[in-house]
Write an enzyme that holds these catalytic residues in place. Sequence first.
Site, mmCIF file in Angstrom:
data_model
loop_
_atom_site.group_PDB
_atom_site.id
_atom_site.type_symbol
_atom_site.label_atom_id
_atom_site.label_comp_id
_atom_site.label_asym_id
_atom_site.label_seq_id
_atom_site.Cartn_x
_atom_site.Cartn_y
_atom_site.Cartn_z
ATOM 1 N N THR A 1 144.394 39.217 33.542
ATOM 2 C CA THR A 1 143.780 39.007 32.234
ATOM 3 C C THR A 1 142.858 40.171 31.932
ATOM 4 O OG1 THR A 1 142.373 37.590 30.876
ATOM 5 C CG2 THR A 1 141.949 37.553 33.257
ATOM 6 N N GLY A 2 142.877 40.603 30.680
ATOM 7 C CA GLY A 2 142.030 41.728 30.312
ATOM 8 C C GLY A 2 142.675 42.544 29.212
ATOM 9 N N GLY B 1 150.999 42.496 24.520
ATOM 10 C CA GLY B 1 150.114 42.864 25.626
ATOM 11 C C GLY B 1 150.828 42.802 26.965
ATOM 12 N N ASP B 2 150.044 42.727 28.011
ATOM 13 C CA ASP B 2 150.602 42.728 29.371
ATOM 14 C C ASP B 2 151.112 41.361 29.805
ATOM 15 O OD1 ASP B 2 147.859 41.889 29.238
ATOM 16 O OD2 ASP B 2 147.834 41.863 31.432
ATOM 17 N N ARG C 1 152.079 43.707 18.012
ATOM 18 C CA ARG C 1 151.508 44.149 19.301
ATOM 19 C C ARG C 1 151.871 43.171 20.430
ATOM 20 N NH1 ARG C 1 147.830 41.960 23.310
ATOM 21 N NH2 ARG C 1 146.766 43.693 24.295
ATOM 22 N N THR D 1 142.768 34.510 27.959
ATOM 23 C CA THR D 1 144.111 34.233 28.468
ATOM 24 C C THR D 1 144.060 33.291 29.668
ATOM 25 O OG1 THR D 1 144.935 36.329 27.689
ATOM 26 C CG2 THR D 1 146.010 35.461 29.651
ATOM 27 N N GLY E 1 145.083 44.409 27.713
ATOM 28 C CA GLY E 1 146.475 44.479 28.120
ATOM 29 C C GLY E 1 147.096 45.856 28.143
#
Length: 342
Positions: free
Chosen positions: A255-256, A234-235, A232, A204, A258
């Site tokens: 980033t990671g 994510g964050d 889905r 990301t 989520g």
Amino acid sequence: MAQSTDASSPDDAASSADAPVAIVIHGGAGTIRRADMSAEQDSMYRAALNRALSAGHDVLTDGGTAVGAVVAAITTMEDDALFNAAKGAVFTSENTVELDASIMDGGTRQAGALTGVKHIRNPIELARTIMNESVHVMLAQEGAETFARQQGFDMVENEYFYTERRRRAAEKARENGPTGDANLPDSYDPETAEDAGERGTFGTVGAVALDQDGNIAAGTSTGGTTNKRFGRIGDSPIIGAGTYADNQTCGVSATGHGEYFIRAAAAHSVAARMKFAGMSVEEAARVTVMDELPALPPDGGSGGVIALDADGNIAMPFNTQGMYRGYVDTDGNRAVMIYNDE
Ligand code: ASP
């Protein structure tokens, strides 16, 4: 302090002293090990990070806004197939690319976000347009694209985003079954990977900037996780999870993994630790990434954040093996880093 001493007259230096600018960016965190990267890959990523930094920093030194700098830095990385954002984004379980992005202006705390778009060349541009031109914060899928068309955005085919490397990564992920939120499986051997950069990394992109008016902005753009299913999200497109900005505290892009960042409201947690616990941006970011996220069951939230406060202090903690990252600080110092040991 002067942001740059190059060709500055004393007067220029004095006005810079009143209006320091800074930018920090990331290109994703994950299993990024020096041993797995060729010298060529290493320098490709560093060059790409430098291009994005320059694009954003030029906006700031030209007197542009933090929002403009964030968009410039992020579009540079969205257009670069190295990163998991727009061109070069990861594949879903349906072999499509679905993109998420968000942006927040720390001066007004206005925000724009979108999720699941398939035909927008630069999702961060659309996030800014949602922030500025709609009464909403977040638009999804076809609705977001209808709005984009009304705003005059050109549409691209979904194929525009495809790269072979990401297609292979999704195929590899499916070898372990349709897990839906998979990064590459443990069975994926870095020694045999054609492109070590694809292995287990998230990819990301994000940016946080401080402009001459003292405004902070933050933005994040992603394809999400490899082989994602069921619509889905994510964050990254969620304000407070993947992106947050408030001039009173800081701007943050995450980033990671989520799901964990959503549960921790990670980006907002950094700002909240500054606001309510009086922490510095460095401490607030470190506690969130190194203590809070790893403690979440079942596996701990892996990843990192970039954060920047109104004085230009920068934090870039991550709990993975690497994070593509870089900054230009208020003194004009520039750095790009990839691994734990830089
Ligand atoms: N946080 C992103 C997501 O979960 C992925 C990433 O940062 O690479 O969608």
